[in-house]
Design a protein around this motif. Structure first.
Motif, short mmCIF file in Angstrom:
data_model
loop_
_atom_site.label_atom_id
_atom_site.label_comp_id
_atom_site.label_asym_id
_atom_site.label_seq_id
_atom_site.Cartn_x
_atom_site.Cartn_y
_atom_site.Cartn_z
N ALA A 123 5.78 95.71 98.24
CA ALA A 123 4.34 95.85 98.02
C ALA A 123 3.88 97.29 98.25
O ALA A 123 3.00 97.79 97.53
CB ALA A 123 3.56 94.90 98.93
N ALA A 124 4.49 97.97 99.22
CA ALA A 124 4.11 99.36 99.49
C ALA A 124 4.40 100.26 98.29
O ALA A 124 3.63 101.18 98.00
CB ALA A 124 4.84 99.87 100.73
N THR A 178 0.64 97.26 88.70
CA THR A 178 1.81 97.57 89.51
C THR A 178 2.39 96.29 90.10
O THR A 178 1.79 95.23 90.03
CB THR A 178 1.43 98.56 90.63
OG1 THR A 178 0.25 98.10 91.30
CG2 THR A 178 1.14 99.94 90.05
N VAL A 179 3.57 96.42 90.68
CA VAL A 179 4.35 95.25 91.10
C VAL A 179 3.60 94.37 92.10
O VAL A 179 3.81 93.15 92.14
CB VAL A 179 5.71 95.70 91.67
CG1 VAL A 179 5.56 96.47 92.97
CG2 VAL A 179 6.65 94.51 91.84
N HIS A 239 9.42 94.24 87.01
CA HIS A 239 9.24 95.48 87.76
C HIS A 239 10.28 95.60 88.86
O HIS A 239 10.83 96.69 89.09
CB HIS A 239 7.83 95.53 88.36
CG HIS A 239 6.76 95.89 87.39
ND1 HIS A 239 5.81 96.86 87.64
CD2 HIS A 239 6.47 95.41 86.16
CE1 HIS A 239 4.98 96.96 86.61
NE2 HIS A 239 5.35 96.07 85.71
N SER A 240 10.55 94.50 89.56
CA SER A 240 11.51 94.52 90.66
C SER A 240 12.90 94.90 90.18
O SER A 240 13.63 95.64 90.86
CB SER A 240 11.55 93.15 91.35
OG SER A 240 10.30 92.84 91.92
N GLN A 241 13.28 94.40 89.02
CA GLN A 241 14.59 94.74 88.48
C GLN A 241 14.69 96.24 88.19
O GLN A 241 15.70 96.88 88.51
CB GLN A 241 14.86 93.95 87.20
CG GLN A 241 16.23 94.25 86.60
CD GLN A 241 16.58 93.30 85.46
OE1 GLN A 241 16.15 92.16 85.43
NE2 GLN A 241 17.36 93.77 84.52
N GLU A 261 3.33 102.44 84.76
CA GLU A 261 3.38 101.87 86.10
C GLU A 261 4.82 101.63 86.55
O GLU A 261 5.19 101.97 87.68
CB GLU A 261 2.61 100.54 86.14
CG GLU A 261 1.11 100.70 85.94
CD GLU A 261 0.69 100.51 84.49
OE1 GLU A 261 -0.42 100.03 84.26
OE2 GLU A 261 1.49 100.83 83.58
N VAL A 262 5.66 101.06 85.68
CA VAL A 262 7.06 100.84 86.03
C VAL A 262 7.76 102.18 86.26
O VAL A 262 8.52 102.35 87.22
CB VAL A 262 7.79 100.04 84.94
CG1 VAL A 262 9.27 99.88 85.30
CG2 VAL A 262 7.18 98.67 84.76
N ALA A 263 7.50 103.14 85.38
CA ALA A 263 8.10 104.47 85.54
C ALA A 263 7.71 105.08 86.88
O ALA A 263 8.54 105.68 87.58
CB ALA A 263 7.68 105.38 84.39
N SER A 264 6.45 104.90 87.26
CA SER A 264 5.98 105.44 88.55
C SER A 264 6.70 104.76 89.72
O SER A 264 7.11 105.42 90.68
CB SER A 264 4.47 105.22 88.67
OG SER A 264 3.77 105.95 87.68
#
Length: 208
Positions: A54-55, A80-81, A92-94, A156-159
């Protein structure tokens, strides 16, 4: 294959204890699978200061939102995740886990013997056969930032992937810094966004 729960457990396992004794083959491990992968107490302590999955989402959200405001980009709520329903959060987690594993290999220290011990720790954390095959494949891949960046399908995923990589690299190590810079380029991160992500991480570490 459920990666989100595995990744959360993996991140939260890095909360103290020594990593391993001088004889890696004995598997004298207290720091967990990611600690083995990182191979350095310094990196594991650094990682533990940032919090869990989450952070990563919170930091990515803040940096990306501020970037939108600064660049007058069309304002959309960052996804975001930490703000997604399970199917999207899993994706996103993957991507985040792929980035963590790749970044931890950036100094070239993971050999076949160490990889076998890491895989054993991964099996201890989770018994999902499909997930174990995926993890094994990621560990065995040659390091290729362009291939890693393919998972960064949205800003967002890239970040999140860049943040995860920042969490484990030694920026003073030439090889690791070069990998990080190339990953940012392959992720097509805007320079302002890249800088904001780095500041978010530094501020989180200072608060810890």
């Amino acid at each position: 294959m459920k990666i989100q729960g595995f990744l959360e457990q993996l991140l939260k396992s890095q909360t103290g204890g020594s990593l391993l004794n001088a004889d890696f083959g004995k598997g004298a491990v207290a720091g967990g699978a990611l600690g083995l992968l990182l191979g350095k107490n310094r990196k594991t302590r650094k990682l533990a200061t940032y919090g869990g999955l989450a952070a990563i989402g919170v930091m990515a959200y803040q940096a990306y939102r501020d970037h939108q405001q600064q660049t007058a980009a069309t304002a959309t709520e960052p996804r975001t995740v930490d703000r997604l329903p399970p199917p999207q959060a899993e994706q996103h987690s993957q991507a985040i886990l792929r980035a963590l594993i790749a970044a931890a290999k950036a100094d070239g220290h993971v050999d076949d013997r160490e990889r076998a011990v890491i895989e054993g720790e991964f099996r201890r954390i989770g018994d999902d056969a499909e997930l174990q095959r995926w993890l094994q494949a990621e560990l065995q891949k040659p390091l290729d930032p362009a291939e890693v960046a393919q998972a960064g399908e949205t800003p967002e995923v890239a970040s999140e992937m860049y943040l995860a990589s920042l969490m484990v690299v030694d920026e003073q190590n030439f090889m690791e810094r070069a990998y990080l810079d190339e990953l940012a380029r392959q992720l097509k991160l805007d320079a302002d966004l890249k800088n904001r992500l780095e500041r978010q991480l530094a501020e989180q570490a200072a608060r810890a």
